[in-house]
Scaffold this motif. Sequence first.
Motif, PDB file in Angstrom:
ATOM      1  N   VAL A   1      20.231-100.287-105.609  1.00 30.19           N
ATOM      2  CA  VAL A   1      20.363 -99.078-104.776  1.00 30.19           C
ATOM      3  C   VAL A   1      19.730 -97.876-105.486  1.00 30.19           C
ATOM      4  CG1 VAL A   1      22.016 -97.399-103.849  1.00 30.19           C
ATOM      5  CG2 VAL A   1      22.410 -99.849-103.517  1.00 30.19           C
TER       6      VAL A   1
ATOM      7  N   HIS B   1      16.482 -95.621-104.233  1.00 30.67           N
ATOM      8  CA  HIS B   1      16.495 -94.155-104.116  1.00 30.67           C
ATOM      9  C   HIS B   1      15.354 -93.528-104.917  1.00 30.67           C
ATOM     10  CE1 HIS B   1      19.940 -92.894-101.689  1.00 30.67           C
ATOM     11  NE2 HIS B   1      20.553 -93.993-102.117  1.00 30.67           N
TER      12      HIS B   1
ATOM     13  N   TYR C   1      18.074-101.892 -97.612  1.00 31.54           N
ATOM     14  CA  TYR C   1      18.862-100.777 -98.154  1.00 31.54           C
ATOM     15  C   TYR C   1      20.314-100.852 -97.689  1.00 31.54           C
ATOM     16  CZ  TYR C   1      20.588 -96.110 -99.173  1.00 31.54           C
ATOM     17  OH  TYR C   1      21.338 -95.073 -99.639  1.00 31.54           O
ATOM     18  N   TYR C   2      20.541-101.029 -96.390  1.00 33.18           N
ATOM     19  CA  TYR C   2      21.910-101.143 -95.868  1.00 33.18           C
ATOM     20  C   TYR C   2      22.648-102.297 -96.546  1.00 33.18           C
ATOM     21  CZ  TYR C   2      22.069 -97.814 -91.946  1.00 33.18           C
ATOM     22  OH  TYR C   2      22.145 -96.669 -91.177  1.00 33.18           O
TER      23      TYR C   2
ATOM     24  N   ASN D   1      22.176-103.703 -99.543  1.00 33.15           N
ATOM     25  CA  ASN D   1      22.543-103.409-100.929  1.00 33.15           C
ATOM     26  C   ASN D   1      23.612-102.318-101.012  1.00 33.15           C
ATOM     27  OD1 ASN D   1      20.759-104.877-103.092  1.00 33.15           O
ATOM     28  ND2 ASN D   1      19.373-104.404-101.416  1.00 33.15           N
ATOM     29  N   PHE D   2      23.468-101.281-100.206  1.00 31.38           N
ATOM     30  CA  PHE D   2      24.403-100.152-100.245  1.00 31.38           C
ATOM     31  C   PHE D   2      25.816-100.580 -99.841  1.00 31.38           C
ATOM     32  CE2 PHE D   2      26.538 -96.536 -98.189  1.00 31.38           C
ATOM     33  CZ  PHE D   2      26.489 -95.603 -99.211  1.00 31.38           C
TER      34      PHE D   2
END
Length: 349
Positions: A51, A55, A189-190, A192-193
């Motif tokens: 994550v 970023h 991304y979703y 992992n987050f």
Amino acid sequence: MGKNETSRGMVIFSVSFYIVTALIMVFVNKWVLNKVSLPFTLLWFQVIVAVILLHLTNLFGILQLPIIEKQKCIGLLPLILINILGLSFNTICLQYVDASFYQVARALVLPFTVIFSYIFLNQKSSYKILLSCLIVCVGFFVGVSSERLTISIIGIIFGVCSSISTALHAIVIKKSLNVVKGNTMDLVYYNNFLSAIAFLPLIFLFGEQNQLLELFIKNTTTKQYSIEAKTFFIGILITGFFGFLINIAGFLQIKVTSPVTHMISSAFRGVVQTILGYLLFSDILTTGRVGGIFLILFGSCVYTWFKDQESKQFQNTSKFDKKVYDKLERGDSLDDDYDKIEIVEENEK
């Protein structure tokens, strides 16, 4: 440089990239787990690092990350659940079995994928496909039966659970892409987050926080951290970085190569993984283990070959069949398209 040379170079790069990242993930995880039994903490740190790196790519304008939306989070809950289970089963399986046997323990992904595709997506398989699955199953039982006195039963059970979750994961991804409007990197991304959030309570549930604190207390005599602590710290940095890369590597390989190339590269990775397990961890390579791995890889390659031939034949039959094929890839219902095909054939008569 010609177009064909560029394409060939990209294929070679993507395949090599995927193989190297996947092998590093397996062996560094095994190296860490041999020293420290903290599977959920290890996984949590890995997704946290992924994550952070996502970023950073957003900060430097390499990728554009989505804004977290509550509705999308709810829609992606099945994917997150399967992902958490899959990563947990994979890691615990690797903790209990040799690196060279890991290929055998998780061998039933293909048969379960075919079964679940029939149950959830109504995708029927030909006898050739079922034959290739049978070869894989035989390979699994040959490998397991030859190791029944020396290998961990717990490891095999988690390996089977890992196969089930991985097969379900492939099906759930098709549905989850609709939630993020087909944007693969948004899904990464979703995934992992939300996984980072989900793994945190598991650390406390299984009491790993106490062992983690003890790990990072300096030795009162030498005033230095233990070998286990250093191994864990180095391991989470390496696997976190390569965990981030493997998301890109898998997507890149599927994008620029055919399914046959993808499966052959996976088979090659399985062979290299077995050899490296023998060299790095002194794994025992019995005749049954080697025979089981050979049958599993052979069955997987046969499956991919048959599937590729069927897909080409299916796509060339008519424009309506091409439409059906596209819907199969998305996991959508086929009833309307078959009705249309029958109506057109009647009109042509």
